[in-house]
Design a protein around this motif. Sequence first.
Motif, mmCIF file in Angstrom:
data_model
loop_
_atom_site.group_PDB
_atom_site.id
_atom_site.type_symbol
_atom_site.label_atom_id
_atom_site.label_comp_id
_atom_site.label_asym_id
_atom_site.label_seq_id
_atom_site.Cartn_x
_atom_site.Cartn_y
_atom_site.Cartn_z
ATOM 1 N N ASN A 28 -14.942 -5.790 17.366
ATOM 2 C CA ASN A 28 -14.312 -5.846 18.687
ATOM 3 C C ASN A 28 -15.322 -6.421 19.679
ATOM 4 O O ASN A 28 -16.379 -5.842 19.881
ATOM 5 N N TRP A 29 -15.005 -7.540 20.252
ATOM 6 C CA TRP A 29 -15.877 -8.209 21.212
ATOM 7 C C TRP A 29 -15.278 -8.075 22.605
ATOM 8 O O TRP A 29 -14.130 -8.445 22.824
ATOM 9 N N THR A 30 -16.089 -7.584 23.536
ATOM 10 C CA THR A 30 -15.645 -7.566 24.930
ATOM 11 C C THR A 30 -15.753 -8.991 25.468
ATOM 12 O O THR A 30 -16.479 -9.824 24.913
ATOM 13 N N ASP A 31 -15.061 -9.266 26.560
ATOM 14 C CA ASP A 31 -15.154 -10.591 27.176
ATOM 15 C C ASP A 31 -16.590 -10.898 27.591
ATOM 16 O O ASP A 31 -17.064 -12.022 27.444
ATOM 17 N N GLU A 32 -17.307 -9.878 28.095
ATOM 18 C CA GLU A 32 -18.679 -10.078 28.552
ATOM 19 C C GLU A 32 -19.615 -10.406 27.390
ATOM 20 O O GLU A 32 -20.438 -11.319 27.482
ATOM 21 N N SER A 33 -19.503 -9.664 26.282
ATOM 22 C CA SER A 33 -20.388 -9.934 25.146
ATOM 23 C C SER A 33 -20.050 -11.283 24.511
ATOM 24 O O SER A 33 -20.937 -12.002 24.059
ATOM 25 N N LYS A 92 -6.140 -11.168 14.178
ATOM 26 C CA LYS A 92 -7.315 -10.780 14.973
ATOM 27 C C LYS A 92 -8.394 -11.852 14.946
ATOM 28 O O LYS A 92 -9.027 -12.129 15.960
ATOM 29 N N ARG A 99 -10.362 -16.905 21.828
ATOM 30 C CA ARG A 99 -11.141 -16.396 22.964
ATOM 31 C C ARG A 99 -12.525 -17.043 23.015
ATOM 32 O O ARG A 99 -13.015 -17.390 24.094
ATOM 33 N N GLN A 103 -13.753 -19.721 25.931
ATOM 34 C CA GLN A 103 -14.970 -19.453 26.693
ATOM 35 C C GLN A 103 -15.903 -20.674 26.662
ATOM 36 O O GLN A 103 -16.528 -21.006 27.668
#
Length: 138
Positions: A28-33, A92, A99, A103
């Motif tokens: 699970n990757w956060t947007d910030e990471s 996923k 994503r 980015q």
Amino acid sequence: RVEVSAAQKHNIPGLGHDKGFDFSLPANWTDESLARTVRGVMQQRHRTTESYLFIFRDPRAVVNSACHHLKGRGADALCAQFCRSRIAATVKWTNLRFRFFRQVVEQVSHSGAKAQAGARVAEPPPPSPRADAVFYRR
């Protein structure tokens, strides 16, 4: 001279998924990471002439194709279960891939705009972004 290679077609730079068929669940990757990872990847490749062409396939087509590659032609009876058991992980990974590359496009576009804003009139404009996302349909 332009060279195109599919050698790294499964790889998500800095995140992995480069061993071919991988039906494990991604982290699970956060947007910030994810943004930090993309910055690191882009800094490493800043001075290269590499460009990205991102092609996203429908996850249903991905698992169906994988079934035929792994089980062989004529394995249609096996493919329904094969696809059902792997679709969640494939969705996923496709989402993470989208994503990540979205980015990349945002950061490349933003860095070009920043460079343009600070550029002197005598300097040439910065290069255009070398990233774009493409959705493949058959």
